[in-house]
Design a protein around this motif. Structure first.
Motif, PDB file in Angstrom:
ATOM      1  N   LEU A   1      76.076  50.797  49.831  1.00 49.60           N
ATOM      2  CA  LEU A   1      76.029  51.236  51.228  1.00 49.60           C
ATOM      3  C   LEU A   1      77.364  51.062  51.948  1.00 49.60           C
ATOM      4  O   LEU A   1      77.599  51.707  52.967  1.00 49.60           O
ATOM      5  CB  LEU A   1      74.920  50.493  51.969  1.00 49.60           C
TER       6      LEU A   1
ATOM      7  N   CYS B   1      72.398  56.749  54.959  1.00 48.57           N
ATOM      8  CA  CYS B   1      71.433  55.780  54.425  1.00 48.57           C
ATOM      9  C   CYS B   1      71.627  54.419  55.087  1.00 48.57           C
ATOM     10  O   CYS B   1      70.654  53.751  55.443  1.00 48.57           O
ATOM     11  CB  CYS B   1      71.583  55.660  52.908  1.00 48.57           C
ATOM     12  N   ARG B   2      72.868  54.019  55.246  1.00 53.25           N
ATOM     13  CA  ARG B   2      73.166  52.735  55.883  1.00 53.25           C
ATOM     14  C   ARG B   2      72.637  52.730  57.320  1.00 53.25           C
ATOM     15  O   ARG B   2      71.954  51.799  57.750  1.00 53.25           O
ATOM     16  CB  ARG B   2      74.678  52.477  55.856  1.00 53.25           C
TER      17      ARG B   2
ATOM     18  N   VAL C   1      75.835  58.277  52.065  1.00 50.80           N
ATOM     19  CA  VAL C   1      75.770  56.820  52.026  1.00 50.80           C
ATOM     20  C   VAL C   1      75.763  56.241  53.440  1.00 50.80           C
ATOM     21  O   VAL C   1      74.978  55.350  53.749  1.00 50.80           O
ATOM     22  CB  VAL C   1      76.931  56.242  51.180  1.00 50.80           C
TER      23      VAL C   1
END
Length: 95
Positions: A36, A7-8, A4
């Motif tokens: 996120l 991805c952020r 996560v």
């Protein structure tokens, strides 16, 4: 580093807004933000779609290889010496 958080970070690095990514995923930007920030769990299929929207993909790395992969991704890893002559070139030169 968690999936996560990666991805952020990638969303920010790619300059994508929550609204843009949410539109691609068919998800409200508030829900995407919660995912996120780690405030809301998400299904694997949602995270796969998020990665695809960021022009990325998941890669499962065994723990014993994780440090090597991190180094390569940071540009610090070793790889093949592309400037070195290959064994075939050396062999052909001997003729």
């Amino acid at each position: 580093m968690s999936l996560v958080s990666q991805c952020r970070d990638m969303r920010e690095a790619r300059g994508k807004t929550l609204t843009e990514i949410g539109r691609v995923l068919g998800m409200a930007s508030q829900n995407l933000s919660a995912i996120l920030l780690g405030k809301k769990d998400s299904r694997a299929s949602t995270l796969e779609a998020l990665a695809a929207a960021l022009d990325a993909e998941w890669v499962l790395v065994p723990n014993e290889r994780a440090q090597e992969v991190r180094q390569v991704l940071e540009g610090k890893g070793s790889g093949p010496d592309r400037s070195a002559r290959s064994a075939v070139d050396i062999f052909l030169d001997q003729e």
